[in-house]
Design a protein around this motif. Structure first.
Motif, mmCIF file in Angstrom:
data_model
loop_
_atom_site.group_PDB
_atom_site.id
_atom_site.type_symbol
_atom_site.label_atom_id
_atom_site.label_comp_id
_atom_site.label_asym_id
_atom_site.label_seq_id
_atom_site.Cartn_x
_atom_site.Cartn_y
_atom_site.Cartn_z
ATOM 1 N N GLY A 10 -93.054 20.955 17.267
ATOM 2 C CA GLY A 10 -92.661 20.186 15.893
ATOM 3 C C GLY A 10 -92.251 18.597 16.054
ATOM 4 N N TYR A 11 -91.928 18.055 15.181
ATOM 5 C CA TYR A 11 -92.023 16.887 15.093
ATOM 6 C C TYR A 11 -90.987 16.102 16.375
ATOM 7 N N ILE A 12 -89.896 16.396 16.451
ATOM 8 C CA ILE A 12 -88.982 15.817 17.802
ATOM 9 C C ILE A 12 -89.429 16.436 19.025
ATOM 10 N N GLY A 13 -89.813 17.824 18.878
ATOM 11 C CA GLY A 13 -90.056 18.553 19.928
ATOM 12 C C GLY A 13 -91.291 18.094 20.535
ATOM 13 N N TYR A 30 -92.367 27.226 23.535
ATOM 14 C CA TYR A 30 -92.135 28.464 22.670
ATOM 15 C C TYR A 30 -91.828 28.185 21.198
ATOM 16 N N ASP A 31 -92.786 28.592 20.299
ATOM 17 C CA ASP A 31 -92.644 28.085 19.111
ATOM 18 C C ASP A 31 -93.703 29.095 18.172
ATOM 19 N N SER A 32 -92.898 29.288 16.995
ATOM 20 C CA SER A 32 -93.649 30.491 16.042
ATOM 21 C C SER A 32 -94.679 29.623 15.210
ATOM 22 N N VAL A 34 -93.946 28.084 12.645
ATOM 23 C CA VAL A 34 -93.579 28.324 11.211
ATOM 24 C C VAL A 34 -93.773 26.907 10.320
ATOM 25 N N ASN A 35 -93.585 25.831 11.404
ATOM 26 C CA ASN A 35 -93.388 24.619 10.440
ATOM 27 C C ASN A 35 -94.187 23.468 11.422
ATOM 28 N N SER A 36 -95.281 23.931 11.930
ATOM 29 C CA SER A 36 -95.882 22.679 12.899
ATOM 30 C C SER A 36 -97.371 23.340 13.347
ATOM 31 N N SER A 37 -97.975 22.435 14.034
ATOM 32 C CA SER A 37 -99.215 22.915 14.518
ATOM 33 C C SER A 37 -99.600 22.496 15.952
ATOM 34 N N ASP A 58 -91.307 33.931 18.251
ATOM 35 C CA ASP A 58 -89.932 33.649 17.284
ATOM 36 C C ASP A 58 -88.894 33.942 18.154
ATOM 37 N N ILE A 59 -88.021 32.928 18.052
ATOM 38 C CA ILE A 59 -86.937 33.090 19.027
ATOM 39 C C ILE A 59 -85.844 34.190 18.646
ATOM 40 N N CYS A 60 -86.221 34.882 17.442
ATOM 41 C CA CYS A 60 -85.322 36.202 16.936
ATOM 42 C C CYS A 60 -86.295 37.428 17.647
ATOM 43 N N HIS A 79 -83.373 23.438 22.944
ATOM 44 C CA HIS A 79 -83.697 24.239 21.798
ATOM 45 C C HIS A 79 -83.601 23.457 20.422
ATOM 46 N N PHE A 80 -85.167 23.313 20.179
ATOM 47 C CA PHE A 80 -85.269 22.617 18.668
ATOM 48 C C PHE A 80 -85.421 23.663 17.644
ATOM 49 N N ALA A 81 -85.818 24.995 18.067
ATOM 50 C CA ALA A 81 -86.634 25.745 17.139
ATOM 51 C C ALA A 81 -85.372 26.007 16.024
ATOM 52 N N LEU A 83 -84.886 26.135 11.034
ATOM 53 C CA LEU A 83 -85.576 25.497 9.745
ATOM 54 C C LEU A 83 -84.599 24.398 9.585
ATOM 55 N N LYS A 84 -85.244 23.404 8.627
ATOM 56 C CA LYS A 84 -84.499 22.264 8.530
ATOM 57 C C LYS A 84 -84.268 21.491 7.342
ATOM 58 N N ALA A 85 -84.886 22.240 6.233
ATOM 59 C CA ALA A 85 -84.739 21.829 5.145
ATOM 60 C C ALA A 85 -83.504 22.054 4.172
ATOM 61 N N GLN A 98 -80.308 33.319 9.496
ATOM 62 C CA GLN A 98 -81.025 34.349 10.461
ATOM 63 C C GLN A 98 -81.889 33.538 11.586
ATOM 64 N N ASN A 99 -82.404 32.539 10.954
ATOM 65 C CA ASN A 99 -83.234 31.958 12.073
ATOM 66 C C ASN A 99 -82.468 30.863 12.762
ATOM 67 N N ASN A 100 -81.531 30.023 12.129
ATOM 68 C CA ASN A 100 -80.980 29.159 13.050
ATOM 69 C C ASN A 100 -79.832 29.453 13.738
ATOM 70 N N PRO A 148 -76.087 25.293 3.841
ATOM 71 C CA PRO A 148 -76.347 26.243 4.642
ATOM 72 C C PRO A 148 -76.807 25.704 5.769
ATOM 73 N N TYR A 149 -78.015 24.695 5.554
ATOM 74 C CA TYR A 149 -78.630 24.218 6.848
ATOM 75 C C TYR A 149 -77.428 23.505 7.932
ATOM 76 N N GLY A 150 -76.575 22.567 7.274
ATOM 77 C CA GLY A 150 -75.686 22.032 8.055
ATOM 78 C C GLY A 150 -74.658 22.876 8.521
ATOM 79 N N SER A 152 -75.109 25.995 9.542
ATOM 80 C CA SER A 152 -75.849 26.600 10.487
ATOM 81 C C SER A 152 -75.595 25.821 11.839
ATOM 82 N N LYS A 153 -75.594 24.442 11.790
ATOM 83 C CA LYS A 153 -75.562 23.658 12.958
ATOM 84 C C LYS A 153 -74.162 23.770 13.324
ATOM 85 N N VAL A 154 -73.126 23.786 12.383
ATOM 86 C CA VAL A 154 -71.661 23.607 13.046
ATOM 87 C C VAL A 154 -71.439 25.170 13.294
HETATM 88 N N1 NAD Z 1 -85.649 15.679 11.616
HETATM 89 C C1 NAD Z 1 -84.406 15.477 11.659
HETATM 90 O O1 NAD Z 1 -84.011 14.730 10.813
HETATM 91 C C2 NAD Z 1 -83.391 16.138 12.441
HETATM 92 C C3 NAD Z 1 -82.104 15.716 12.355
HETATM 93 C C4 NAD Z 1 -80.995 16.354 12.796
HETATM 94 C C5 NAD Z 1 -81.376 17.414 13.629
HETATM 95 N N2 NAD Z 1 -82.700 18.008 13.486
HETATM 96 C C6 NAD Z 1 -82.753 19.407 14.402
HETATM 97 O O2 NAD Z 1 -83.731 18.815 15.376
HETATM 98 C C7 NAD Z 1 -84.564 20.047 15.419
HETATM 99 C C8 NAD Z 1 -86.137 19.832 15.591
HETATM 100 O O3 NAD Z 1 -86.495 19.044 14.344
HETATM 101 P P1 NAD Z 1 -87.791 18.747 13.460
HETATM 102 O O4 NAD Z 1 -87.587 17.407 12.758
HETATM 103 O O5 NAD Z 1 -88.530 18.407 14.828
HETATM 104 O O6 NAD Z 1 -88.282 19.877 12.991
HETATM 105 P P2 NAD Z 1 -89.711 20.720 12.913
HETATM 106 O O7 NAD Z 1 -89.719 21.693 11.728
HETATM 107 O O8 NAD Z 1 -90.795 19.705 13.064
HETATM 108 O O9 NAD Z 1 -89.751 21.479 14.262
HETATM 109 C C9 NAD Z 1 -88.977 22.600 14.498
HETATM 110 C C10 NAD Z 1 -89.855 23.439 15.321
HETATM 111 O O10 NAD Z 1 -89.265 24.866 15.371
HETATM 112 C C11 NAD Z 1 -90.296 25.925 15.114
HETATM 113 N N3 NAD Z 1 -89.557 27.027 14.550
HETATM 114 C C12 NAD Z 1 -88.754 27.083 13.614
HETATM 115 N N4 NAD Z 1 -88.200 28.438 13.522
HETATM 116 C C13 NAD Z 1 -88.715 28.997 14.723
HETATM 117 C C14 NAD Z 1 -88.429 30.348 15.179
HETATM 118 N N5 NAD Z 1 -87.450 31.200 14.476
HETATM 119 N N6 NAD Z 1 -89.082 30.732 16.567
HETATM 120 C C15 NAD Z 1 -89.755 29.661 17.040
HETATM 121 N N7 NAD Z 1 -89.999 28.511 16.610
HETATM 122 C C16 NAD Z 1 -89.434 28.220 15.389
HETATM 123 C C17 NAD Z 1 -91.123 25.297 14.081
HETATM 124 O O11 NAD Z 1 -92.463 25.800 13.960
HETATM 125 C C18 NAD Z 1 -91.311 23.753 14.518
HETATM 126 O O12 NAD Z 1 -92.348 23.736 15.391
HETATM 127 C C19 NAD Z 1 -84.271 21.324 14.516
HETATM 128 O O13 NAD Z 1 -83.180 21.850 15.120
HETATM 129 C C20 NAD Z 1 -83.704 20.215 13.326
HETATM 130 O O14 NAD Z 1 -82.618 20.972 12.820
HETATM 131 C C21 NAD Z 1 -83.586 17.257 12.977
#
Ligand code: NAD
Length: 341
Positions: A10-13, A30-32, A34-37, A58-60, A79-81, A83-85, A98-100, A148-150, A152-154
Motif C-alpha cells: 500500500g501507500y505508506i507500506g 504480506y498483503d491481500s 485489496v487496496n493496492s497493486s 489476508d491477515i484474517c 503492521h499496516f494492513a 481498511l482506511k476510508a 473484522q479487518n482492522n 468506526p475506522y477511528g 478500530s484504531k483505538v
Molecule cells: N494514509 C493515511 O492518511 C493514514 C493515516 C493514519 C493511519 N494510517 C494507517 O496506516 C496504514 C497504511 O495506510 P495506507 O494509507 O498505506 O493505506 P493503503 O490502503 O494504501 O495500505 C493498506 C494495505 O493493507 C492491505 N490490506 C488491507 N486489509 C488487508 C488484510 N485483511 N490482509 C492483508 N492486507 C490487507 C491493502 O491491500 C493495502 O495494501 C493503515 O493501517 C492506515 O489505517 C493511514
C-alpha cells in the motif's frame, strides 16, 4: 534482520519497505492487495536493487499467516494492513472491525505462537478523538473517534496495552500518524487510491491532471485562520523513515517490554486553502475548487506535539511543504492512472 510488513504494497507500506531495504533490513510483504497493486513492490525492487519477498494473503487467514512464520525467521512485524476510508467505515462498520481489529488479533496470536514479540502498529491521530486539546501529546487519554475506522484504531491500541500487561515479552510501538502526503522523490511510487480519492492531496493531484473536474473544500467557516480545516501534513518518506527509527529504537532497547506510543507529525497545522495554494505554486497551474458543506466528524484543526519521537527515536520530519507538493506532482503527472498505466 527479517521484517514482516503486512499491507506493505500500500501507500505508506511501499515507501516504508523502500526505507527498510535502504537500511539493510530484509523484508517480507504480506498483503491481500485489496487496496493496492503488486506493481508498487516491483518498483521498490527496481529503485533499491533489492529483493522483496511477497506473499499474497489476508491477515484474517491464520493458517496462511502461520505458514509465513514457519517459512521465515521473522524478527519483527510492521503492521499496516487495514481498511482506511473513514466515510466507508460508517457504511460497513462490521467489515472495518473484522479487518482492522479481528485481523490484528489473528496476527498477534500467530506472532505469540511463534515467539515473535516486536510489533510496530500503524495507529493514527484519530485516536485522540474529539475530547483532547491540540497539540496532541502521547500522555493524553485515548479519545472517542467519530468513525468506526477511528474506533478500530483505538480498539487495537487497547488490545496492545492489554497484551503487554499479560505477556512480559511483548514489545509494541504504536505510531500515531498525522497526515501523510507526497511520494518518493523518484516519482515511481506514490498514493494510488482506487476509485474516488478520500484524501485531499490525491484529489487535488487528480484535478490537476484532468481526471476530476474540481476539488470540493468541505467547509470554509471553521474557527481557523482562513476558515478551512487545518491538519499536520508530513511527507510520506519522513513517515517511512519514522518506522525505521522505531525499529532501530526497539533494537537498541533490548530490555524494553510493554507498549510505547509516538506521534509522527511535523508539529504544524496547515489549512486546506494553503495546501491548494502550495500545490498551484508547485505546478504553476490553477486548481478549480468549490466550497461544499462541512463533513460530519471533521475536526477544525489538529497537529502533533512530536517532541517524544524527536527526542527518543531521533526522528524529525525533514521535508517541507514544497517538497511534498512537487513529489506528489512528479508521481501523479508521470503516472496519471496510478500503477495501472
Ligand atoms: N494514509 C493515511 O492518511 C493514514 C493515516 C493514519 C493511519 N494510517 C494507517 O496506516 C496504514 C497504511 O495506510 P495506507 O494509507 O498505506 O493505506 P493503503 O490502503 O494504501 O495500505 C493498506 C494495505 O493493507 C492491505 N490490506 C488491507 N486489509 C488487508 C488484510 N485483511 N490482509 C492483508 N492486507 C490487507 C491493502 O491491500 C493495502 O495494501 C493503515 O493501517 C492506515 O489505517 C493511514
Amino acid at each position: 534482520m527479517k521484517v514482516l510488513v503486512t499491507g506493505g504494497a500500500g501507500y505508506i507500506g511501499s515507501h516504508t519497505v523502500l526505507s527498510l531495504l535502504e537500511n539493510n533490513y530484509e523484508v517480507i510483504v504480506y498483503d491481500s492487495l485489496v487496496n493496492s497493486s503488486i506493481e508498487s513492490l516491483n518498483r521498490v525492487e527496481k529503485l533499491t536493487g533489492k529483493k522483496v519477498e511477497f506473499i499474497e494473503g489476508d491477515i484474517c487467514d491464520k493458517d496462511k499467516l502461520s505458514e509465513v512464520f514457519e517459512q521465515f525467521t521473522i524478527g519483527a512485524v510492521i503492521h499496516f494492513a487495514a481498511l482506511k476510508a473513514v466515510g466507508e467505515s460508517a457504511k460497513i462498520p462490521l467489515s472495518y472491525y473484522q479487518n482492522n481489529v479481528y485481523g490484528t488479533v489473528c496476527l498477534l496470536e500467530v506472532m505469540e505462537h511463534n515467539n515473535v514479540h516486536d510489533f510496530i502498529f500503524s495507529s493514527s491521530a484519530t485516536v485522540y478523538g474529539e475530547e483532547n486539546d491540540v497539540p496532541y501529546v502521547e500522555t493524553m487519554k485515548l479519545g472517542t473517534p467519530s468513525s468506526p475506522y477511528g474506533a478500530s484504531k483505538v480498539m487495537v491500541e487497547r488490545v496492545l496495552n492489554d497484551l503487554a500487561l499479560s505477556d512480559s515479552n511483548f514489545r509494541g510501538v504504536s505510531l500515531r500518524y498525522f497526515n501523510p502526503i507526497g511520494a518518493h522523490e523518484s516519482g515511481q511510487i506514490g498514493e494510488d487510491p482506487k476509485g474516488i480519492p478520500n484524501n485531499l492531496l490525491p484529489y487535488v493531484a487528480q484535478v490537476a491532471v484532468g481526471k476530476r473536474e474540481k476539488l470540493s473544500i468541505f467547509g470554509d467557516d471553521y474557527p481557523t485562520q482562513d476558515g478551512s480545516c487545518e491538519r499536520d501534513y508530513l511527507h510520506v518518506m519522513d513517515l517511512a523513515q519514522g518506522h525505521v527509527a522505531a525499529l532501530d529504537w526497539l533494537n537498541r532497547h533490548n530490555d524494553f517490554t510493554g507498549v510505547e506510543a509516538f506521534n509522527l507529525g511535523t508539529g504544524n497545522g496547515v489549512s486546506v486553502f494553503a495546501i491548494v495554494k502550495a500545490f498551484e505554486k508547485a505546478i504553476d497551474k490553477t486548481i478549480p475548487f468549490e466550497v461544499s458543506p462541512r463533513r460530519a466528524g471533521d475536526l477544525p484543526a489538529f497537529w502533533a506535539n512530536a517532541t517524544k519521537a524527536n527526542e527518543q527515536l531521533n526522528w524529525h520530519a525533514e521535508r517541507n511543504l514544497t517538497q511534498m507538493m512537487s513529489d506528489t506532482w512528479r508521481w501523479q503527472s508521470s503516472n496519471p492512472n496510478g500503477y495501472l498505466a
